[in-house]
Enzyme design. Structure first.
Site, PDB file in Angstrom:
ATOM      1  N   PRO A 156     -39.905 -22.242 -37.022  1.00 39.06           N
ATOM      2  CA  PRO A 156     -39.821 -23.688 -37.216  1.00 39.06           C
ATOM      3  C   PRO A 156     -38.273 -23.641 -38.264  1.00 39.06           C
ATOM      4  O   PRO A 156     -38.418 -23.260 -39.265  1.00 39.06           O
ATOM      5  CB  PRO A 156     -40.702 -24.312 -37.834  1.00 39.06           C
ATOM      6  CG  PRO A 156     -41.474 -23.225 -38.507  1.00 39.06           C
ATOM      7  CD  PRO A 156     -41.502 -21.949 -37.505  1.00 39.06           C
ATOM      8  N   ARG A 172     -32.158 -23.784 -54.443  1.00 40.58           N
ATOM      9  CA  ARG A 172     -31.078 -22.961 -53.833  1.00 40.58           C
ATOM     10  C   ARG A 172     -29.750 -23.041 -54.231  1.00 40.58           C
ATOM     11  O   ARG A 172     -29.362 -24.217 -53.916  1.00 40.58           O
ATOM     12  CB  ARG A 172     -31.468 -23.628 -52.313  1.00 40.58           C
ATOM     13  CG  ARG A 172     -32.824 -23.452 -51.650  1.00 40.58           C
ATOM     14  CD  ARG A 172     -33.030 -23.939 -50.273  1.00 40.58           C
ATOM     15  NE  ARG A 172     -34.307 -23.910 -49.985  1.00 40.58           N
ATOM     16  CZ  ARG A 172     -34.895 -24.455 -48.701  1.00 40.58           C
ATOM     17  NH1 ARG A 172     -34.057 -24.796 -47.814  1.00 40.58           N
ATOM     18  NH2 ARG A 172     -36.046 -24.139 -48.515  1.00 40.58           N
ATOM     19  N   HIS A 199     -41.606 -18.633 -46.687  1.00 38.34           N
ATOM     20  CA  HIS A 199     -40.572 -19.412 -46.341  1.00 38.34           C
ATOM     21  C   HIS A 199     -39.001 -18.623 -46.342  1.00 38.34           C
ATOM     22  O   HIS A 199     -38.156 -19.301 -46.797  1.00 38.34           O
ATOM     23  CB  HIS A 199     -40.342 -20.490 -47.090  1.00 38.34           C
ATOM     24  CG  HIS A 199     -40.099 -21.975 -46.511  1.00 38.34           C
ATOM     25  ND1 HIS A 199     -40.972 -22.750 -46.103  1.00 38.34           N
ATOM     26  CD2 HIS A 199     -38.877 -22.518 -46.093  1.00 38.34           C
ATOM     27  CE1 HIS A 199     -40.432 -23.812 -45.617  1.00 38.34           C
ATOM     28  NE2 HIS A 199     -39.152 -23.758 -45.593  1.00 38.34           N
TER      29      HIS A 199
END
Length: 380
Positions: free
Chosen positions: A85, A174, A271
């Site tokens: 995903p 990030r 992740h």
């Protein structure tokens, strides 16, 4: 001898796909895919972990007929990988998730649709027809909307729910996205499943078509759920008859908790290094989780898969199958559906020939005897 007569041939290696995608994409979109949390040490650790294992092949075995298939929850798939995903694919290519869905459908590889997708649950289902697909769930802090998303996926023919639990407080730190001021949710990107959701819409005073600002505001209020705990997991388990996998597990005790609460599978994942810098590499976490599960439920793997030998190493360490992420998204960036199809074909071909050269004929027969630690002298 066969020659590639295509004047614009598609890439073969992962690095080539990255190079072409960098040219095709705006820097903000490229960095959204390529970047990770913090200094991106977790991303590097994910890759380095594969170098810590060497394949020890066997010779003069009959490898004429090879079988790449895997079975999960009563379904058999042609290769030991699924498409992971990855949300907001509209910032990567105009076809967004529909391009990925068409490629996955053509190759009969399961596609896992993100909650924060650019195309809706139903649009992807219509595109894929009877082809296999899973739905990844970010559990919002509105229970009614969570239930609606799960029921929609079930009604639209998705065959598993993948609950992601490592993003409860939002996306990780990030720096690339911060530097690029890249916040697509603020423009309504990645909200297709909410804008089309009847429960979400009824909570708005005006429909999104009349007041998108209010829809975005509500979405941002509910999408993350930092209060989600193990005690609430039975709500999801009792909500659907579909297999439920929990994604983001790195600790063996969490794997035991998941099993105890009736989870049907585990996805070992950090992740892709996008949530927490300095985390344990997924391949390093995998063996202890395999030991904790004791074969009672399937364990899937997500993080750093780039070539066929990575898949073999992961399965040799106990995973049932892997999730392929960044490689196919770069394929989408380079050539849309055609690019994703080519990435899938390349990966299947790589796995097949690597399996043969390792002296194995079946994914199902691979075990830890295929590997030796890189820092240990082999005793043949």
């Amino acid at each position: 001898m066969l020659y590639n007569r295509d004047p614009f041939p598609l890439p073969v290696t992962y690095d080539e796909w990255v190079k072409r995608a960098r040219v095709n994409l705006p820097i903000a979109s490229f960095d959204y895919v390529a970047g990770g949390a913090g200094l991106e040490e977790t991303m590097r650790s994910n890759r380095k972990a594969f170098l810590d294992w060497h394949i020890r092949p066997r010779m003069l075995r009959d490898i004429t007929n090879r079988d790449l298939s895997v079975s999960l929850f009563g379904h058999t798939y042609p290769a030991p990988f699924l498409l992971a995903p990855l949300g907001i694919q509209g910032v990567i290519h105009p076809d967004a998730e529909l391009g990925t869905a068409r490629a996955a459908s053509k190759m009969r590889i399961p596609f896992t649709l993100s909650t924060v997708s650019s195309r809706s649950i139903e649009q992807v289902a219509e595109t894929m027809g009877s082809s296999p697909r899973w739905f990844q769930l970010f559990w919002p802090n509105d229970l009614d909307i969570m239930k609606s998303l799960v029921h929609r996926a079930e009604n639209a023919g998705y065959s598993a729910i993948v609950l992601t639990v490592d993003t409860r407080a939002g996306f990780g730190w990030r720096p690339r996205s911060i530097r690029n001021n890249f916040y697509p949710f603020l423009q309504g990107e990645g909200m297709a499943n909410f804008l089309s959701d009847p429960v979400f819409r009824v909570k708005l005073k005006q429909p999104p078509e009349q007041n998108m600002y209010a829809a975005i505001s509500l979405f941002l209020q509910i999408i993350w759920n930092p209060g989600l705990t193990w005690e609430q997991i039975p709500i999801l388990r009792n909500l659907t008859k579909l297999p439920v996998l929990i994604k983001g597990i790195l600790h063996p005790e969490d794997a035991r908790l998941a099993m105890g609460l009736g989870m049907d599978g585990i996805v070992v994942s950090n992740h892709g290094g996008r949530q927490l810098d300095g985390e344990i590499a997924t391949l390093d976490a995998l063996p202890k989780i395999i030991d904790a599960v004791e074969g009672r439920i399937p364990v899937l793997f997500d993080g750093g898969i780039r070539e066929g030998v990575d898949v073999l190493k992961t399965i040799a360490l106990g995973a049932t199958a892997v999730l392929l992420g960044r490689p196919y998204i770069y394929g989408l960036a380079v050539a849309g559906e055609r690019g994703v199809t080519q990435v899938i074909r390349n990966m299947m071909g790589d796995i097949d020939i690597s399996l043969a050269n390792a002296g194995e004929k079946s994914i199902a027969e691979i075990n830890r005897s295929l590997l030796v630690p890189a820092d240990v002298e082999c005793e043949y």
